[in-house]
Enzyme design. Structure first.
Site, PDB file in Angstrom:
ATOM      1  N   ASP A   1       0.872  -1.010  -0.008  1.00  0.00           N
ATOM      2  CA  ASP A   1      -0.031  -0.030   0.138  1.00  0.00           C
ATOM      3  C   ASP A   1       0.887   1.122  -0.094  1.00  0.00           C
ATOM      4  O   ASP A   1       2.129   1.263   0.194  1.00  0.00           O
ATOM      5  CB  ASP A   1      -1.063  -0.016   1.407  1.00  0.00           C
ATOM      6  CG  ASP A   1      -0.391   0.420   2.727  1.00  0.00           C
ATOM      7  OD1 ASP A   1       0.960   0.400   2.481  1.00  0.00           O
ATOM      8  OD2 ASP A   1      -0.965   0.307   3.533  1.00  0.00           O
ATOM      9  N   ILE A   2       0.252   2.499  -0.402  1.00  0.00           N
ATOM     10  CA  ILE A   2       0.951   3.510  -0.554  1.00  0.00           C
ATOM     11  C   ILE A   2       1.236   4.200   1.103  1.00  0.00           C
ATOM     12  O   ILE A   2       0.426   4.606   1.724  1.00  0.00           O
ATOM     13  CB  ILE A   2       0.079   4.776  -1.201  1.00  0.00           C
ATOM     14  CG1 ILE A   2      -0.182   3.901  -2.516  1.00  0.00           C
ATOM     15  CG2 ILE A   2       0.878   5.974  -1.380  1.00  0.00           C
ATOM     16  CD1 ILE A   2      -1.069   4.660  -3.466  1.00  0.00           C
TER      17      ILE A   2
ATOM     18  N   GLU B   1      -6.105   2.509  -0.354  1.00  0.00           N
ATOM     19  CA  GLU B   1      -4.800   2.598  -1.182  1.00  0.00           C
ATOM     20  C   GLU B   1      -4.071   1.134  -1.304  1.00  0.00           C
ATOM     21  O   GLU B   1      -2.746   1.084  -1.494  1.00  0.00           O
ATOM     22  CB  GLU B   1      -3.907   3.742  -0.551  1.00  0.00           C
ATOM     23  CG  GLU B   1      -3.326   3.322   0.903  1.00  0.00           C
ATOM     24  CD  GLU B   1      -4.340   3.677   2.109  1.00  0.00           C
ATOM     25  OE1 GLU B   1      -3.977   3.649   3.261  1.00  0.00           O
ATOM     26  OE2 GLU B   1      -5.586   3.678   1.710  1.00  0.00           O
TER      27      GLU B   1
END
Length: 614
Positions: A493-494, A536
């Site tokens: 994920d970001i 995300e």
């Protein structure tokens, strides 16, 4: 001659009188049989229209479930359900417009309801903040037990009677609320109108006081009129009737040039929620040959009776068989479906729609020269009919399972056709012959396929969503166990994505997600399964890949993202945290996902922008 006549005149008179009585009895008997045949025709139309109606309702329910499952993964709806009442807007009206534009579904309403039973947003009206628990027992049930199988029910609310598909929305196993797809009856009524049948749909009279915001505002004998298109002529026909009595009998009646067929609409508790009245024009039912057939029958019978009583009886029986056969032919030819009669070995008779579909054949003999059975044309596919099902012939399989919808796929001139197939014995007196009805449901089936694709595709990035991943991981795990193959799962994920949304807005966040998706996708194989897992967070299923090669790919993606210039982002750079794990022989989907989730958590807890393996 006169003496002979005088001598036997009593016997001649008695014989003539007997012949006359027998002829009169024959006429009476024939008229009674004609009435029976007429009732048979009407019952056929009643059964046919009821079957078409129930099939439309089932297709509508299936489409609504697929759509609701898709919306349950929508991040905007999840954000709405986590907010206080009336603070957020998921733009349900725009989502409903997109569904109508891309899936051919019309009159779709959407509603988001939090776990307290409060409606937070409706797509069709600007009304929110009201609790639905007092009038919606089905909603109370699903909020109490949210893990039950999603299903579509028919219920009546404040506005109208409609189909409601309610699906719980979760975030990390926490119930946020439910999303509801509400579809209307009017599009189904329009489809029946295309077949020549006029519909009047009524909600039961016990809901009159509840319908405070009734959409049409029309009632007849306290039954609410669900139709949104004009039905004044049909209402006028029913104005002077004891409507409750007719509906309770649930049998057809004839009035004003229509055969009126009432079909009860049941709710989830198997109670009558309302009624669907089908108005079948009598002009669609062909009885015009009845008088000619009766005249021919009486004339032939009278002549034969005068010649010889025994011969008359034989001809009478034969005429009866011919008359019955002609009526069966009229019934079959007047149907809008492909219909044919079979004795399991070959087709005995087929209606005109059969030859319109198989238009390269002019006769059944020509058809049988190429195909032994229609089932020779059935295509392979999950849930589709084949020539042999569960170890028995397909016709017997349908007879053994009459409650199911049996579908077949046939390709004609490169065009795919789907049929719903029903089988019934021809009649009790003819053993081993069956009527096969093939109703074309191609448009409904293709629409359902499009909806299924929408329900498994992430709307923002265009890749698979969590529902699509969960559906495919079962197949890949089974394949890996069966073939002793390698399998790895990568999750990332970001980093600090929330700060991007807070600082630059959700539109900027959406563009970052899209750009990252395109970057990663071009560096994966076609066999890799790349999905957006939520927010995300992304996940990649790597079939036939051992941990060493998966680690090489993960490190490459980590470096690629870290060195990429993202023009859509003012800071132009971002980083991601990665978790990686390999499939073990005793793994199931839950254990595999828990392990890769722990690896991702370790990467984030260890400072982010790194790769962790579990």
């Amino acid at each position: 001659m006169r003496q002979v006549i005088d001598r036997y005149k009593v016997w001649i008179v008695l014989a003539l009188f007997g012949l006359l009585c027998f002829a009169l009895w024959g006429i009476y008997f024939h008229k009674q049989q004609a009435k029976i045949l007429q009732a048979s025709v009407l019952q056929h139309y009643q059964q046919e229209t009821s079957n078409q109606l129930n099939l439309l309702i089932q297709q509508q329910k299936n489409a609504s479930v697929a759509l609701a499952l898709m919306l349950a993964e929508n991040p905007n709806i999840k954000t709405l359900l986590q907010s206080s009442c009336c603070e957020q807007n998921a733009q349900l009206s725009k989502i409903a417009q997109r569904i109508e534009r891309e899936s051919s579904l019309t009159s779709v309403w959407l509603q988001a309801i939090n776990r307290q039973g409060v409606s937070l947003e409706r797509s069709w009206v600007d009304k929110r903040g009201d609790s639905l628990l007092s009038i919606r027992p089905d909603l109370r049930a699903i909020l109490a037990e949210p893990h039950q199988q999603p299903q579509t029910t028919v219920s009546t609310g404040l506005f109208t009677m409609s189909f409601k598909t309610t699906v719980p929305v979760f975030e990390a196993d926490l119930l946020l609320g439910v999303v509801e797809v509400i579809s209307q009856f009017q599009p189904l009524a329009d489809q029946m109108a295309d077949k020549g049948y006029i519909s009047l749909i009524l909600a039961d009279k016990r809901y009159k006081e509840q319908l405070t915001l009734a959409r049409s505002g029309l009632f007849i004998d306290d039954y609410y009129v669900v139709n949104t298109q004009p039905v004044e002529a049909q209402l006028a026909l029913l104005a002077d009737l004891d409507l409750s009595q007719h509906l309770s009998q649930q049998d057809y009646w004839i009035q004003g040039g229509y055969i009126i067929n009432p079909v009860a609409i049941m709710n989830v508790d198997n109670e009558v929620e309302g009624y669907w009245l089908l108005f079948i024009p009598q002009s669609m039912v062909n009885f015009h040959r009845l008088d000619d057939l009766q005249t021919q029958f009486v004339g032939v019978s009278a002549v034969v009776l005068l010649m010889l009583l025994l011969l008359g009886l034989l001809v009478l029986s034969r005429q009866q068989v011919i008359l019955q056969g002609q009526y069966y032919k009229e019934i079959i030819d007047s149907s809008s479906d492909v219909l044919y009669v079979s004795d399991l070995d070959h087709i005995i008779y087929a209606n005109r729609h059969f030859f319109e579909f198989f238009d390269q054949f002019e006769t059944l003999d020509a058809f049988h020269q190429r195909y032994q059975c229609v089932c020779d044309l059935f295509e392979q596919g999950e849930g589709l009919l084949q020539s042999e099902m569960d170890g028995v012939y397909w016709i017997q399989h349908i007879l053994n399972n009459p409650e199911k919808v049996h579908k077949a796929k046939i390709v004609r001139r490169d065009k795919v056709h789907y049929f719903a197939i029903k089988v019934q014995p021809l009649n009790k007196s003819v053993f081993g012959r069956f009527t096969i009805a093939m109703q074309d449901i191609s448009e409904l089936e293709l629409m359902q396929e499009r909806l299924s694709h929408l329900s498994q595709t992430d709307e923002l990035t265009g890749i698979g969503n969590r529902l699509y991943f969960n559906k495919n991981i079962l197949h890949e795990l089974a394949r890996a166990k069966r073939n002793h193959a390698s399998l790895c799962v990568l999750m990332f994920d970001i980093d600090y994505f929330k700060s991007i949304n807070d600082r630059y807005g959700h539109d900027m966040g959406d563009r970052v997600l899209q750009a990252l998706t395109q970057l990663v996708k071009v560096h994966l194989r076609e066999t890799d399964l790349f999905c957006r897992f939520g927010g995300e967070e992304f996940i990649v299923l790597l079939p036939d890949t051992d941990l060493e090669n998966a680690q090489v790919l993960t490190n490459r993606l980590h470096q690629l993202i870290g060195g990429q210039v993202f023009d859509v982002l003012p800071s132009r750079h971002l980083s991601c945290s990665f978790g990686l794990t390999a499939f073990k022989r005793d793994d199931n989907p839950d254990s595999l996902l828990q392990r890769v989730d722990k690896a991702l958590y370790a990467a984030k807890n260890g400072g982010r922008n790194q790769v962790q393996i579990r």
